[in-house]
Design an enzyme around this catalytic site. Structure first.
Site, mmCIF file in Angstrom:
data_model
loop_
_atom_site.group_PDB
_atom_site.id
_atom_site.type_symbol
_atom_site.label_atom_id
_atom_site.label_comp_id
_atom_site.label_asym_id
_atom_site.label_seq_id
_atom_site.Cartn_x
_atom_site.Cartn_y
_atom_site.Cartn_z
ATOM 1 C CE1 TYR A 163 -25.699 -59.862 81.989
ATOM 2 C CE2 TYR A 163 -27.367 -61.581 81.794
ATOM 3 C CZ TYR A 163 -26.877 -60.449 82.424
ATOM 4 O OH TYR A 163 -27.573 -59.909 83.476
ATOM 5 C CE LYS A 167 -24.700 -60.715 85.371
ATOM 6 N NZ LYS A 167 -24.106 -59.833 86.411
ATOM 7 C CB ALA A 196 -38.857 -53.163 86.434
#
Ligand code: NAD
Length: 305
Positions: A163, A167, A196
């Site tokens: 990831y 990214k 969130a």
């Protein structure tokens, strides 16, 4: 006070069935845009498939009097997603590359499948959507792109080598799109959000998540993709919980050594303080900066012997 509006604009949001993408889709529709709500309807690990995620958001937008259409393709099929915008609304103005999944696992245990899937969704997916939108942007001399990085990519994060790589890739990708797009009024920026969502629900305590509504990421994105922004491009922004800050690269003073036999590991070790000296930093913005720096340095009479 007047508000930033997006009337007559078409906004494509990938991964808009939940989390940040849903917040973007609802906001842009409420500000007058026609929105393509793309979502493959997968789990946060990329498993399964469902049209429900996108449909629920489209229904909510329409119920509020807004304009939206669903698309259920994976972002790997960028052409299909951009086609949905053009066929339904006649154009595309804004692309928010937001869809994402996680395959967290320690590097020791990482399998090719974990690496490949993350890169297919984040790297290849963002590329395919932007690539399909690009001819439209160039032709109409207008386009706005937001790509989505992550603190994991900028700084590294335990269990997220796949990831993190994907990214940080979004940063270089965005900076190049910004440079290539400038002539055509195509503005591209990248955000490292914190919000969130189901992605963060298991890794942060509930009281922290309370203050991290996806809604608090939306305003920065909206300001960056609005037509009034004609100059802020190629930027990296940290955003979440009411905090917004731009990030940039910083270069230390560095050591400039003679390029002959004296350039040994030991010679570099002796200059290590200069290599690490951030007391008078520079802020490079392109490869040309480095070449200029090197040329100036070589001309300097005080260049180290
Ligand atoms: P989320 O899981 O709530 O939403 C992601 C959405 O993308 C889901 O609805 C999912 O179905 C969809 N999706 C996944 N793979 C897809 C594919 N191949 N094609 C189309 N849709 C697909 O996650 P979120 O927290 O809202 O994350 C949104 C983006 O922000 C992601 O790129 C994520 O990596 C990034 N991000 C989030 C945070 C955070 O704090 N939430 C932090 C850093 C980066």
């Amino acid at each position: 006070m007047s508000e930033l509006r997006f009337d007559n604009q078409v906004v494509v949001v990938t991964g808009a069935g939940g989390g940040l993408g849903k917040a973007y889709a609802l906001f842009f529709a409420s500000r007058g845009a026609s929105v393509v709500v793309n979502d493959l309807g997968v789990s946060h690990k990329g498993e399964g498939k469902s049209s429900k995620a996108a449909d629920v958001v489209v229904d909510e937008i329409r119920a509020a009097g807004g304009k939206a259409v669903a698309n259920y393709d994976s972002v790997e099929n960028g052409e299909g997603i951009i086609d949905t915008a053009v066929k339904n609304f006649g154009r595309i103005d804004v692309l928010l590359n937001n869809a994402g999944i996680l395959r967290d696992i320690s590097f020791k245990n990482m399998k090719d499948e974990d690496w490949d899937l993350i890169n297919r969704v984040h790297t290849y997916g963002a590329y395919k959507c932007a690539r399909a939108a690009w001819p439209h942007f160039r032709k109409q001399k207008y386009g706005r792109v937001i790509n989505t990085a992550s603190a994991a990519g900028l700084f590294g994060s335990f269990g997220q080598a796949n990831y993190s790589a994907a990214k940080l890739g979004q940063v270089g990708f965005t900076e190049t799109l910004a440079k290539e797009g400038a002539k055509y009024n195509i503005i591209a920026n990248v955000i490292a959000p914190i919000a969130a969502s189901r992605m963060t629900a298991t890794v942060m305590p509930p009281d922290v998540l309370e203050n991290l509504k996806p809604d608090w990421v939306v305003p920065l994105v909206a300001a960056l993709v609005h037509s009034s922004n004609t100059t802020e491009t190629g930027g990296i922004y940290e955003v979440g919980g009411g905090h917004v800050a731009k990030l940039r690269w910083e270069r230390a003073k560095g050591a400039l050594l003679k390029t002959d036999d004296s350039l040994t590991p030991g010679a570099i070790a002796r200059k290590w303080n200069d290599v690490n000296d951030f007391s008078q930093p520079e802020y490079p913005t392109g490869p040309a900066d480095f070449m200029g720096f090197l040329e100036n340095g070589l001309k300097m009479p005080s260049a180290p012997k």
